[in-house]
Write an enzyme that holds these catalytic residues in place. Structure first.
Site, mmCIF file in Angstrom:
data_model
loop_
_atom_site.group_PDB
_atom_site.id
_atom_site.type_symbol
_atom_site.label_atom_id
_atom_site.label_comp_id
_atom_site.label_asym_id
_atom_site.label_seq_id
_atom_site.Cartn_x
_atom_site.Cartn_y
_atom_site.Cartn_z
ATOM 1 N N TYR A 154 0.838 -1.207 0.000
ATOM 2 C CA TYR A 154 0.000 0.000 0.000
ATOM 3 C C TYR A 154 0.875 1.262 0.000
ATOM 4 O O TYR A 154 0.616 2.212 -0.753
ATOM 5 C CB TYR A 154 -0.913 -0.051 1.222
ATOM 6 C CG TYR A 154 -1.999 0.996 1.280
ATOM 7 C CD1 TYR A 154 -3.159 0.867 0.511
ATOM 8 C CD2 TYR A 154 -1.890 2.110 2.114
ATOM 9 C CE1 TYR A 154 -4.170 1.822 0.585
ATOM 10 C CE2 TYR A 154 -2.883 3.052 2.192
ATOM 11 C CZ TYR A 154 -4.026 2.913 1.428
ATOM 12 O OH TYR A 154 -5.025 3.862 1.498
ATOM 13 N N ALA A 156 3.902 1.567 -1.101
ATOM 14 C CA ALA A 156 4.541 1.696 -2.420
ATOM 15 C C ALA A 156 3.560 2.286 -3.425
ATOM 16 O O ALA A 156 3.900 3.181 -4.209
ATOM 17 C CB ALA A 156 5.036 0.330 -2.894
HETATM 18 P P1 NAP Z 1 -13.686 1.835 0.274
HETATM 19 O O1 NAP Z 1 -14.792 2.237 1.210
HETATM 20 O O2 NAP Z 1 -13.211 0.422 0.303
HETATM 21 O O3 NAP Z 1 -14.109 2.266 -1.188
HETATM 22 C C1 NAP Z 1 -13.271 1.983 -2.294
HETATM 23 C C2 NAP Z 1 -14.148 1.672 -3.471
HETATM 24 O O4 NAP Z 1 -13.312 1.341 -4.598
HETATM 25 C C3 NAP Z 1 -15.035 0.440 -3.222
HETATM 26 O O5 NAP Z 1 -16.341 0.674 -3.669
HETATM 27 C C4 NAP Z 1 -14.319 -0.616 -4.025
HETATM 28 O O6 NAP Z 1 -15.120 -1.724 -4.404
HETATM 29 C C5 NAP Z 1 -13.849 0.179 -5.217
HETATM 30 N N1 NAP Z 1 -12.879 -0.572 -5.989
HETATM 31 C C6 NAP Z 1 -12.019 -1.527 -5.547
HETATM 32 N N2 NAP Z 1 -11.336 -2.056 -6.551
HETATM 33 C C7 NAP Z 1 -11.758 -1.433 -7.680
HETATM 34 C C8 NAP Z 1 -11.411 -1.565 -9.043
HETATM 35 N N3 NAP Z 1 -10.508 -2.461 -9.462
HETATM 36 N N4 NAP Z 1 -12.013 -0.773 -9.948
HETATM 37 C C9 NAP Z 1 -12.952 0.136 -9.549
HETATM 38 N N5 NAP Z 1 -13.324 0.290 -8.260
HETATM 39 C C10 NAP Z 1 -12.734 -0.483 -7.333
HETATM 40 O O7 NAP Z 1 -12.382 2.752 0.533
HETATM 41 P P2 NAP Z 1 -12.252 4.270 1.028
HETATM 42 O O8 NAP Z 1 -11.829 4.247 2.443
HETATM 43 O O9 NAP Z 1 -13.432 5.054 0.613
HETATM 44 O O10 NAP Z 1 -10.956 4.684 0.190
HETATM 45 C C11 NAP Z 1 -11.003 5.476 -0.997
HETATM 46 C C12 NAP Z 1 -9.587 5.845 -1.372
HETATM 47 O O11 NAP Z 1 -8.986 6.600 -0.320
HETATM 48 C C13 NAP Z 1 -8.684 4.638 -1.592
HETATM 49 O O12 NAP Z 1 -7.792 4.897 -2.657
HETATM 50 C C14 NAP Z 1 -7.919 4.537 -0.295
HETATM 51 O O13 NAP Z 1 -6.678 3.891 -0.446
HETATM 52 C C15 NAP Z 1 -7.774 5.994 0.076
HETATM 53 N N6 NAP Z 1 -7.535 6.212 1.490
HETATM 54 C C16 NAP Z 1 -8.451 5.821 2.428
HETATM 55 C C17 NAP Z 1 -8.181 6.022 3.780
HETATM 56 C C18 NAP Z 1 -9.146 5.605 4.869
HETATM 57 O O14 NAP Z 1 -8.754 5.644 6.047
HETATM 58 N N7 NAP Z 1 -10.389 5.237 4.560
HETATM 59 C C19 NAP Z 1 -6.982 6.615 4.163
HETATM 60 C C20 NAP Z 1 -6.082 7.008 3.188
HETATM 61 C C21 NAP Z 1 -6.371 6.797 1.849
HETATM 62 P P3 NAP Z 1 -14.971 -3.085 -3.494
HETATM 63 O O15 NAP Z 1 -15.400 -2.741 -2.139
HETATM 64 O O16 NAP Z 1 -15.810 -4.080 -4.191
HETATM 65 O O17 NAP Z 1 -13.509 -3.472 -3.500
#
Ligand code: NAP
Length: 246
Positions: A154, A156
């Site tokens: 992650y 990376a």
């Molecule tokens: P989340 O609730 O898991 O939402 C991510 C969404 O992306 C999910 O609907 C997921 O579907 C979808 N997804 C996964 N693989 C995909 C693919 N190959 N093509 C298209 N869509 C896909 O995550 P989040 O917390 O909202 O995170 C959103 C972004 O913020 C991510 O990039 C994450 O790394 C970043 N981020 C989050 C946090 C945190 O604390 N929440 C902190 C730092 C950065 P599935 O559920 O089916 O996989």
């Protein structure tokens, strides 16, 4: 309305930060293409956007699959004629300590979080170049800045996103296209679902504000960066973490 008539594509918009971003963009007047891999969640987000009086359309696309992304951009342009903003938000975690991490865990995170961002941006950049305008926003993470226990893959991927953002800011700035990264801290979404409650409590204690962030607080940052109010913000890496890393 800050984003009146701007056309935005948001990946991973079925839930979490992506869903909150889609709703915020709709509320600010944007036309929103809701991209995710699950139709039910796409439908939920489209309905929430429409409830805000916004214009939204769903599209199933996997950020690993260039063909599905090209079809998504085509659908956006066919409907609204342009793409003003891409929010590269889709992301996953597959945590393990280095000594236990499998090749599959490493590759899956790189494929979605890093190559997926490249794929989506490649799919929209020609349209933005033709327009001589656009904004490319990217979900990185504080983990991309500082690393984290159990997150070699992650870290990376999220550090790599920052490298691409800075490169695009240089390559595309003169063409009227801005690229920026947002580094959330710990935000209350399902991505934290595998973390035990006790550990979440400890994480909250580490944040000077004493709590996790809300998806809407990241959505608000994306909306500002997508707007003309951010017209001179390019190549920036903006931490939104409640002060977690100070
Ligand atoms: P989340 O609730 O898991 O939402 C991510 C969404 O992306 C999910 O609907 C997921 O579907 C979808 N997804 C996964 N693989 C995909 C693919 N190959 N093509 C298209 N869509 C896909 O995550 P989040 O917390 O909202 O995170 C959103 C972004 O913020 C991510 O990039 C994450 O790394 C970043 N981020 C989050 C946090 C945190 O604390 N929440 C902190 C730092 C950065 P599935 O559920 O089916 O996989």
């Amino acid at each position: 309305m800050r984003l009146k008539d701007k056309v935005a594509i948001i990946t991973g918009a079925g839930r979490g930060i992506g869903q909150a971003t889609a709703v915020k963009f709709a509320r600010e007047g944007a036309k929103v293409l809701v991209c995710d891999i699950k139709q039910d969640w796409i439908d939920d987000t489209v309905a929430l956007c429409q409830a805000e009086g916004g214009d939204a359309m769903g599209h199933i696309a996997d950020v690993r699959d260039m063909k599905s992304l090209e079809a998504m951009v085509k659908a956006t342009v066919d409907r609204w004629g342009r793409v003003d903003c891409l929010v590269n938000n889709a992301g996953i975690v597959a945590d393990a300590q280095l000594k236990n991490m499998t090749e599959d865990q490493f590759d899956s995170v790189i494929d979605i979080n890093l190559k997926g961002v490249y794929n989506c941006t490649r799919a929209v950049v020609h349209k933005m170049l033709e327009q001589q305008s656009g904004v490319i926003l990217n979900a990185s993470s504080i983990v991309g800045l500082h690393g984290n226990f159990g997150q070699t893959n992650y870290a990376a991927s999220k550090f790599g996103v920052i490298g691409m953002v800075k490169t695009w800011a240089r390559e595309l700035g003169r063409k009227g296209i801005r690229a920026n990264a947002v580094c959330p801290g710990f935000i209350a979404t399902s991505i934290l679902g595998s973390i035990p409650e006790k550990v979440i409590g400890a994480l909250e204690d580490r944040v000077p504000m004493g709590r996790l962030g809300k998806p809407e607080e990241i959505a608000n940052t994306f909306a500002f960066l997508a707007s003309d109010e951010a017209s001179y913000i390019n190549g920036a890496v903006i931490e939104v973490s409640g002060g977690l890393t100070i």
